[in-house]
Design a protein around this motif. Structure first.
Motif, PDB file in Angstrom:
ATOM      1  N   GLY A 106       0.829  -1.209   0.000  1.00 14.20           N
ATOM      2  CA  GLY A 106       0.000   0.000   0.000  1.00 14.20           C
ATOM      3  C   GLY A 106       0.858   1.250   0.000  1.00 14.20           C
ATOM      4  O   GLY A 106       2.079   1.196  -0.162  1.00 14.20           O
ATOM      5  N   CYS A 107       0.213   2.371   0.210  1.00 11.38           N
ATOM      6  CA  CYS A 107       0.946   3.632   0.251  1.00 11.38           C
ATOM      7  C   CYS A 107       1.825   3.668   1.495  1.00 11.38           C
ATOM      8  O   CYS A 107       1.480   3.120   2.536  1.00 11.38           O
ATOM      9  CB  CYS A 107      -0.015   4.810   0.204  1.00 11.38           C
ATOM     10  SG  CYS A 107      -1.273   4.808   1.500  1.00 11.38           S
ATOM     11  N   CYS A 161      -0.357   8.145  -0.363  1.00  4.23           N
ATOM     12  CA  CYS A 161      -1.740   7.863   0.045  1.00  4.23           C
ATOM     13  C   CYS A 161      -2.701   8.828  -0.631  1.00  4.23           C
ATOM     14  O   CYS A 161      -3.754   8.417  -1.113  1.00  4.23           O
ATOM     15  CB  CYS A 161      -1.879   7.956   1.560  1.00  4.23           C
ATOM     16  SG  CYS A 161      -1.044   6.621   2.454  1.00  4.23           S
TER      17      CYS A 161
END
Length: 155
Positions: free
Chosen positions: A139-140, A146
């Motif tokens: 993920g970020c 993000c």
């Protein structure tokens, strides 16, 4: 009456500050906290993965620097997590079956820097090439990543 007017003016001022970006530091702090609470990446397994391939993969993952835990998630557990995450969209939940979700390893790291080292170094490519691996997801890892991710894919 005067107190209500002051409260309305204060609320409008706060909204104005938020709109021009001056209150983003609070948002940034929340994102940073979330990122550091559980730095993790996921390894999704192929449907035909063998027990030996799982054992080899788990051993490889546990050998990465700065690993805190490697957790195996069954299809049933993945489905439960999916249902919890999408509980507000019953139509979507009904369109997915337990069998359509892969078994997964969740690799919990000591920091986002450790996850970044895996992502940006050779380890992620090595993991993707191991027998039995379908895909990996990181993920970020920064506030900017993000924001870009959720601008493209809003909930």
């Amino acid at each position: 009456m005067r107190r209500s007017l002051i409260a309305v003016i204060a609320a409008l001022a706060l909204l104005g500050l938020a709109g021009c970006g001056l209150l983003k530091s609070d948002e940034d702090k929340k994102i940073e906290k979330l990122l550091e609470e559980d730095p993790v990446f996921s390894v999704f397994l192929r449907a035909d993965v063998t027990a030996q391939q799982k054992a080899n993969l788990e051993s490889y993952l546990r050998g990465l620097p700065d690993v805190e835990a490697v957790r195996f998630e069954t299809r049933a557990e993945a489905y439960q997590r999916f249902m919890d995450l999408w509980s507000d969209d019953s139509e979507f939940v009904e369109s997915v079956s337990e069998d359509s979700l892969p078994e997964t390893y969740r690799v919990h790291m000591k920091s986002t820097d450790a996850v970044r080292a895996v992502r940006d170094g050779a380890d992620l490519a090595n993991i993707k090439n191991l027998p039995g691996v379908q895909d990996t997801v990181v993920g970020c890892l920064t506030i900017d990543e993000c924001r870009k991710l959720y601008e493209k894919n809003p909930f």
